[in-house]
Design an enzyme around this catalytic site. Sequence first.
Site, short mmCIF file in Angstrom:
data_model
loop_
_atom_site.label_atom_id
_atom_site.label_comp_id
_atom_site.label_asym_id
_atom_site.label_seq_id
_atom_site.Cartn_x
_atom_site.Cartn_y
_atom_site.Cartn_z
N GLU A 1 -0.66 1.74 3.78
CA GLU A 1 -0.07 1.53 5.39
C GLU A 1 -0.18 2.49 6.04
O GLU A 1 -0.51 4.55 5.16
CB GLU A 1 1.55 1.61 4.23
N ASP B 1 2.31 4.86 8.35
CA ASP B 1 3.51 4.62 9.36
C ASP B 1 4.15 5.78 9.90
O ASP B 1 3.76 7.47 10.00
CB ASP B 1 4.55 4.78 8.10
N GLU C 1 8.21 7.56 11.03
CA GLU C 1 9.29 6.21 10.39
C GLU C 1 10.27 7.43 11.62
O GLU C 1 9.55 8.57 11.74
CB GLU C 1 9.73 6.56 8.82
#
Length: 293
Positions: free
Chosen positions: A105, A107, A109
């Site tokens: 993953e 990311d 955020e």
Amino acid sequence: MIKYLRLVTFIGIVVNVVQISVASVVSTGDFDKDFFVTWAPTHVNTSDDGRTRSLKLDKDSGSGFASNDMFLFGQIDMQIKLIPGHSAGTVVAYYLSSDQPNRDEIDFEFLGNVEGQPYILQTNVYADGFDDREERIKLWFDPTQDFHTYSILWNLHQIVFMVDSVPIRTYRNHADKGVAFPRWQPMGIKASIWNGDSWATGGGKDKIDWTKGPFIASFRNYKIDACVWKGNPRFCRAASSTNWWNQEPSSSLTWAQRRLFKWVRKNHLIYDYCQDTKRFNNNLPKECSLPKY
């Protein structure tokens, strides 16, 4: 026989080139064609032309969408406008994920904040199911006032997180030194908005004020220039003209990019897991001592 072998060889080359070329895509820019709603359709609003999409969070639900295709390497750009005003406790996520038990993953955020305080951008990398690689920066602009472009470059050599083309973080492929790197699992593109007030703002101290909602984040003008997963990693790992991201110019930051990268690290970095000796009991992850570009 010789002519026949030459013909077979020629056809093989043509087929190979075609297979490599069709494995890559530049997006249509239409959310309705390239993405599907994963969560709470009533909280997802898409413009008539499919070019802009918004996600809503309220007391009832968050929301999200994901790409129809999976990809192995490439560059993804997404323009995002974040929640204005009081956004404490909210999380807007834009990321790549393989959805496997030992998932990979990458990311972005965006952690909301109390009114008057800046948004915090957290990045993270999962490789073979392990994360604990968070970094946080404070942006040098107000991301709620206008759209800004957030990009992920992912290739055989490195992962680069960029904001308006400024590299804010790198994660290099040091697999030959025993450091896990996302390189085999295809990943989909995802975006979501959700309640993260147990941790996102002030370590969970500042909760969502639902009277300030609903909370809305908007997305537009995305670009997918990546290798579409067709079941064979060979096509995506090739350093062809189509797979430009695997070629030498994208194997490391340019000198201009390095200057911008150092500027971000000096002036806007507020947390780096590679500096958190307490968290790792003075045994920092191996990549922390290895080159970043």
